[in-house]
Design a protein around this motif. Structure first.
Motif, PDB file in Angstrom:
ATOM      1  N   SER A 101       0.738 -13.503   0.240  1.00 47.17           N
ATOM      2  CA  SER A 101      -0.134 -12.433  -0.230  1.00 47.17           C
ATOM      3  C   SER A 101      -0.171 -11.275   0.756  1.00 47.17           C
ATOM      4  N   GLY A 109      -9.677  -2.228  -1.490  1.00 46.75           N
ATOM      5  CA  GLY A 109     -10.185  -3.055  -2.581  1.00 46.75           C
ATOM      6  C   GLY A 109     -11.353  -2.411  -3.294  1.00 46.75           C
ATOM      7  N   PRO A 113      -9.747  -1.792  -7.036  1.00 45.84           N
ATOM      8  CA  PRO A 113      -9.541  -3.240  -7.183  1.00 45.84           C
ATOM      9  C   PRO A 113      -8.415  -3.573  -8.158  1.00 45.84           C
ATOM     10  N   SER A 114      -8.200  -2.715  -9.156  1.00 46.69           N
ATOM     11  CA  SER A 114      -7.110  -2.962 -10.108  1.00 46.69           C
ATOM     12  C   SER A 114      -5.755  -2.830  -9.422  1.00 46.69           C
ATOM     13  N   VAL A 116      -5.079  -3.484  -6.264  1.00 45.02           N
ATOM     14  CA  VAL A 116      -4.890  -4.684  -5.438  1.00 45.02           C
ATOM     15  C   VAL A 116      -4.485  -5.864  -6.309  1.00 45.02           C
ATOM     16  N   ARG A 117      -5.132  -6.030  -7.455  1.00 42.21           N
ATOM     17  CA  ARG A 117      -4.827  -7.159  -8.344  1.00 42.21           C
ATOM     18  C   ARG A 117      -3.415  -7.048  -8.918  1.00 42.21           C
ATOM     19  N   ILE A 118      -3.042  -5.854  -9.389  1.00 36.08           N
ATOM     20  CA  ILE A 118      -1.721  -5.681 -10.002  1.00 36.08           C
ATOM     21  C   ILE A 118      -0.624  -5.795  -8.947  1.00 36.08           C
ATOM     22  N   TYR A 119      -0.877  -5.243  -7.765  1.00 38.14           N
ATOM     23  CA  TYR A 119       0.104  -5.367  -6.679  1.00 38.14           C
ATOM     24  C   TYR A 119       0.342  -6.837  -6.354  1.00 38.14           C
ATOM     25  N   GLU A 120      -0.724  -7.619  -6.295  1.00 34.45           N
ATOM     26  CA  GLU A 120      -0.593  -9.041  -5.989  1.00 34.45           C
ATOM     27  C   GLU A 120       0.186  -9.768  -7.088  1.00 34.45           C
ATOM     28  N   GLU A 121      -0.034  -9.409  -8.336  1.00 32.29           N
ATOM     29  CA  GLU A 121       0.714 -10.017  -9.428  1.00 32.29           C
ATOM     30  C   GLU A 121       2.190  -9.645  -9.344  1.00 32.29           C
ATOM     31  N   ARG A 124       3.705 -11.642  -6.612  1.00 33.43           N
ATOM     32  CA  ARG A 124       3.901 -13.028  -7.028  1.00 33.43           C
ATOM     33  C   ARG A 124       5.162 -13.150  -7.888  1.00 33.43           C
ATOM     34  N   ALA A 141       0.960  -0.590 -10.623  1.00 38.43           N
ATOM     35  CA  ALA A 141       0.045  -0.568  -9.478  1.00 38.43           C
ATOM     36  C   ALA A 141      -0.056   0.842  -8.897  1.00 38.43           C
TER      37      ALA A 141
END
Length: 233
Positions: A101, A109, A113-114, A116-121, A124, A141
């Motif tokens: 991660s 964040g 926050p969106s 951060v979430r999309i970047y993490e997806e 992954r 992102a």
């Protein structure tokens, strides 16, 4: 790290001395890995309708205390159906694995926050080898980061910013460095979604680099704003 082990040839039952370039990081905890081996075997496997003679190794990570499998293929001729004692084996992949991660500071964040979430997806997907789709996710992102960055700076323009195209939003950015990074990331992001790729010397990895540089510049801006808010006493 090059390692040499004695392993069993699954087809002949004979023991063989094999050299391989070990996986460098644990796929689970991502700590540097020394190549510790619990067991191994030489055996064929099929890929793209061709037979490859592979080295299967069960490794053990001293840091997280968990074992994992790694598959290695011959470096000289990966599609050979025979085995040579002089062959060096290189890594194909390791399983199971967990994505490494990316930790963003709390301010990012809060800002988006969106993003951060999309970047993490996207990260992954990349870690699982889904490189044909992760570029599109990094492009998404980017759009969230740009628009949320502008919404914080221009809250009274929220309706226009959310409705306009990404390129229009990018032109609003005052910082030439952030604007340049966002513009180029958008160009490369379009390449990841369209049939014709215009920037053939670049990839999703460059989008990722540009996003991280944008985040760094935004962090610097926030730090400067924090310093500027300190009153003289």
């Amino acid at each position: 790290m090059r390692k040499t082990i004695t392993t069993k040839n699954h087809e002949t039952g004979e023991s063989e001395r094999i050299s391989f370039d070990s996986v460098k990081k644990c796929p689970l905890c991502h700590a540097a890995f020394n190549g510790e081996t619990m067991s191994s075997a030489l055996a064929p496997f099929e890929t793209e309708n061709r037979r490859i003679y592979g080295l299967y190794v069960l490794h053990y990570c001293q840091v997280c205390g968990i074992g994992f499998y790694a598959l290695y293929e011959p470096k000289s001729d990966p599609y050979s159906s025979s085995y040579s004692r002089d062959t060096i084996y290189t890594l194909v992949g390791a399983m199971p694995r967990k994505p490494e991660s990316k930790d963003f500071i709390a301010e990012i964040g809060i800002l988006s926050p969106s993003f951060v979430r999309i970047y993490e997806e996207a990260n992954r997907a990349e870690s699982y080898g889904l490189t044909s789709i992760c570029g599109m996710a990094y492009r998404k992102a980017l759009e969230y980061l740009v628009k949320d960055y502008l919404l914080e700076k221009h809250p009274n323009e929220a309706t226009k910013i959310t409705a306009e195209t990404l390129s229009q939003s990018i032109r609003r950015i005052d910082s030439p460095k952030i604007r340049t990074l966002a513009e180029r990331a958008a160009w490369l992001g379009n390449d990841e979604t369209h049939y014709l790729k215009r920037h053939v010397d670049y990839s999703y990895l460059d989008i990722k680099d540009f996003l991280e540089a944008m985040v760094a510049f935004i962090q610097y801006e926030k730090t400067v704003d924090k310093a500027a808010a300190i009153p003289r006493i």
